[in-house]
Design an enzyme around this catalytic site. Structure first.
Site, PDB file in Angstrom:
ATOM      1  N   LYS A  71       0.824  -1.213   0.000  1.00  0.00           N
ATOM      2  CA  LYS A  71       0.000   0.000   0.000  1.00  0.00           C
ATOM      3  C   LYS A  71       0.855   1.258   0.000  1.00  0.00           C
ATOM      4  O   LYS A  71       0.569   2.220  -0.691  1.00  0.00           O
ATOM      5  CB  LYS A  71      -0.915   0.000   1.221  1.00  0.00           C
ATOM      6  CG  LYS A  71      -2.068  -0.964   1.055  1.00  0.00           C
ATOM      7  CD  LYS A  71      -2.996  -0.910   2.252  1.00  0.00           C
ATOM      8  CE  LYS A  71      -4.049  -1.985   2.181  1.00  0.00           C
ATOM      9  NZ  LYS A  71      -5.007  -1.803   1.096  1.00  0.00           N
ATOM     10  N   GLU A  78      -3.747   8.011   7.501  1.00  0.00           N
ATOM     11  CA  GLU A  78      -4.315   8.822   6.416  1.00  0.00           C
ATOM     12  C   GLU A  78      -5.436   9.671   6.980  1.00  0.00           C
ATOM     13  O   GLU A  78      -6.069   9.272   7.960  1.00  0.00           O
ATOM     14  CB  GLU A  78      -4.993   7.903   5.380  1.00  0.00           C
ATOM     15  CG  GLU A  78      -4.110   7.312   4.351  1.00  0.00           C
ATOM     16  CD  GLU A  78      -4.909   6.424   3.392  1.00  0.00           C
ATOM     17  OE1 GLU A  78      -6.142   6.389   3.457  1.00  0.00           O
ATOM     18  OE2 GLU A  78      -4.268   5.759   2.587  1.00  0.00           O
ATOM     19  N   HIS A 131     -16.490  -5.218   3.604  1.00  0.00           N
ATOM     20  CA  HIS A 131     -15.400  -5.062   2.632  1.00  0.00           C
ATOM     21  C   HIS A 131     -15.447  -6.075   1.494  1.00  0.00           C
ATOM     22  O   HIS A 131     -14.465  -6.290   0.796  1.00  0.00           O
ATOM     23  CB  HIS A 131     -14.042  -5.071   3.335  1.00  0.00           C
ATOM     24  CG  HIS A 131     -13.947  -3.980   4.359  1.00  0.00           C
ATOM     25  ND1 HIS A 131     -13.874  -2.656   4.009  1.00  0.00           N
ATOM     26  CD2 HIS A 131     -13.981  -4.014   5.711  1.00  0.00           C
ATOM     27  CE1 HIS A 131     -13.849  -1.925   5.110  1.00  0.00           C
ATOM     28  NE2 HIS A 131     -13.917  -2.710   6.151  1.00  0.00           N
ATOM     29  N   ARG A 161      -4.908  -7.275 -11.755  1.00  0.00           N
ATOM     30  CA  ARG A 161      -5.551  -8.485 -12.291  1.00  0.00           C
ATOM     31  C   ARG A 161      -6.848  -8.077 -12.995  1.00  0.00           C
ATOM     32  O   ARG A 161      -7.280  -6.936 -12.893  1.00  0.00           O
ATOM     33  CB  ARG A 161      -5.909  -9.420 -11.126  1.00  0.00           C
ATOM     34  CG  ARG A 161      -6.834  -8.733 -10.127  1.00  0.00           C
ATOM     35  CD  ARG A 161      -7.411  -9.640  -9.079  1.00  0.00           C
ATOM     36  NE  ARG A 161      -8.426  -8.949  -8.300  1.00  0.00           N
ATOM     37  CZ  ARG A 161      -8.201  -8.182  -7.244  1.00  0.00           C
ATOM     38  NH1 ARG A 161      -6.965  -8.017  -6.806  1.00  0.00           N
ATOM     39  NH2 ARG A 161      -9.193  -7.587  -6.611  1.00  0.00           N
TER      40      ARG A 161
END
Ligand code: MV4
Length: 499
Positions: A116, A200, A235, A293
């Site tokens: 990330k 963040e 999620h 992908r």
């Protein structure tokens, strides 16, 4: 063109790739675990090889076994589908080393975008906006405190190795920071064996919008339509659509150009998806990550662009230039996809494996079902219990919803529980119809739905009542010698046709 391709996957995506190969006159090689001996992808492929016991780490995740099958069968390329080995750079290198083509991006691009924080650094360098925050791991609580003050609350703590919301914590004020940091680190360590966490600024009520990108080996990079993926449960995406209901051609172009900048920065090849958080307040957008992908939800993009993304992946892997330019891409109408799972929506979405004793699939205008099961087949406990992806396409969002509702009514599965009833209610929901879709949608929908008797309940009761009425009528009819075809169907009596 390739003569033979091995598909290193199972279920609906393996079937999807086999279909594209068939159209391109490419022979297909399936691999399967013991649990998948009778699976649909095995029946559809030209050849199939057993690669071991049911658990994925002894079969679909065994790169060496799969490469061995590719060599033995004479396959020239491997399509990884999604999940399993699709984002494993070491697998890509091992495939390439034996002279077989991996249908996907180069391993360096995968690695750069895999972490990330390294993905955030790539985005910054490419000039793409990211959520304000750090690109280095937090060193201490004091470090976290200072940084949080700088960027301003609310903040989000995220595990560097994270995914699926694990190791992620929303922190509204400094008083919550210490315990949130400890939980995030503990979750990250337990989930990924790495307790690295970064910080963040939290985007309030964000939308999750992603851009499909495509690149070839000649340096061409294009963006296709965006997908709205805000409808998620824990999620996991539940419904995806293209374009986003907050679509404006200006926003699309700006996000698309940013997505292409990320792809170009890593010399990307093939199909990729750049994820953004979009603020519902001012439509500002921030790069989140790039998935290297083909994604589950690619059909909605195919429906609105008219392209076959799997065919395009194969052509690009063979070395061809993209078959279209940026200017040639247009968006036609609207598409919605529901992920149909073998899960019980009335029991907190518990998996519902077992034998499918009856299966009737929807057909007709604007309906596409990408399935991986058949009547009489089994849904195994070992893998993701998605049984199909049902997509509907219309001239606009309202028509796509109408077609989805109709397709969901046609779709019948007996023997296992599925999420079909959940989707029937969702399509009827006024908030969904209005397109008010941020990432808090599903929790709010579950609240609303819990307080009223659902259409599904009413329908079940109506069917039961009709069945009773019908058997009484039948009993009477034999006495008065009415022909059996004059007996009214309980479905009709239940008003199902006018639903
Ligand atoms: C966020 C966020 C708000 N602000 N980051 C969740 C999974 C991961 N891929 C990113 N996630 C989020 N990151 C900041 N800075 C809100 C979420 C989020 C979310 C994102 C997409 C879809 C559903 C979600 C549900 C809850 C939180």
């Amino acid at each position: 063109m390739f003569k033979k391709i091995l598909i290193a996957n199972r279920g609906e995506i393996a079937c999807r790739v086999i279909r594209a190969c068939r159209e391109m006159k490419i022979e297909t090689v399936a691999v399967y675990s013991d649990a998948d001996r009778n699976a649909l992808h095995v029946r559809m492929a030209d050849e199939a090889y057993n690669i071991g016991p049911a658990p994925s780490n002894q079969s679909y995740l065994c790169g060496e076994k799969i490469i061995d099958v590719a060599i033995r069968s004479g396959a020239e390329a491997i399509h990884p589908g999604y999940g399993f080995l699709s984002e494993n750079a070491d697998f890509v290198r091992a495939v390439t080393k034996v002279g077989i083509t991996f249908i996907g991006p180069p391993p360096e691009a995968m690695e750069g975008l895999g972490g990330k924080m390294s993905a955030r650094r790539i985005a910054i360098e490419a000039g793409v906006p990211i959520v304000p925050g750090t690109t280095e791991p937090l060193r201490s609580f004091d470090d976290a405190k200072t940084t949080a003050l700088e960027i301003g609350y609310p903040v989000m703590l995220k595990a560097s190795a994270g995914g699926g919301g694990k190791g992620m914590r929303l922190v509204n004020e400094e008083a919550e920071l210490k315990s949130a940091l400890e939980t995030a680190q503990a979750e990250a360590l337990a989930g990924f064996g790495d307790d690295e966490v970064y910080i963040e600024k939290a985007v309030v009520r964000p939308r999750h919008i992603e851009i499909q990108v495509f690149s070839d080996t000649h340096g061409n990079h294009v963006y296709l339509a965006e997908r709205e993926c805000s409808i998620q449960r824990r999620h996991q995406k539940v419904v995806e659509e293209a374009p986003s209901p907050i679509n404006s051609s200006d926003l699309r172009a700006r996000m698309g150009e940013c997505a292409v900048m990320v792809a170009r920065a890593v010399n990307y090849v093939g199909a990729g998806t750049v994820e953004f958080l979009v603020s519902d307040v001012d439509r500002s957008f921030y790069f989140l990550e790039m998935n290297t992908r083909l994604q589950v939800e690619h059909p909605v993009t195919e429906l609105v662009t008219g392209l076959d993304l799997v065919r395009e992946q194969i052509c690009v892997a063979f070395g061809e230039e993209l078959s279209f330019t940026q200017d040639e891409i247009t968006i036609n109408g609207h598409a919605i996809e529901c992920r149909v799972y073998a899960e019980d929506p009335d029991a907190n979405f518990m998996p519902s494996p077992g034998k499918i004793t009856r299966l009737r699939l929807p057909h007709g205008p604007g309906v596409r079902d990408d399935g991986g099961v058949y009547e009489g087949g089994e849904v195994s406990i070992y893998y993701d219990p998605m049984i199909s992806k049902l997509a509907a396409h219309g001239r606009d969002r309202a028509e796509a919803i109408d077609r989805m509702r109709r397709a969901l009514m046609e779709y019948e599965v007996v023997g296992i529980k599925t999420t079909l009833p959940f989707f029937r209610e969702l399509m009827d929901d006024p908030e969904f119809q209005a397109g008010h879709l941020d990432t808090g949608f599903i929790p709010r929908f579950m609240e609303r739905k819990g307080t009223v008797r659902t259409n599904e309940d009413s329908r079940d009761l109506a069917i039961l009542a009709a069945a009773v009425a019908n058997s009484i009528q039948k009993a009477g009819s034999s006495a008065t010698s009415i022909a059996p075809d004059q007996v009214i169907s309980p479905w009709t009596l239940a008003g199902r046709r006018s639903e």
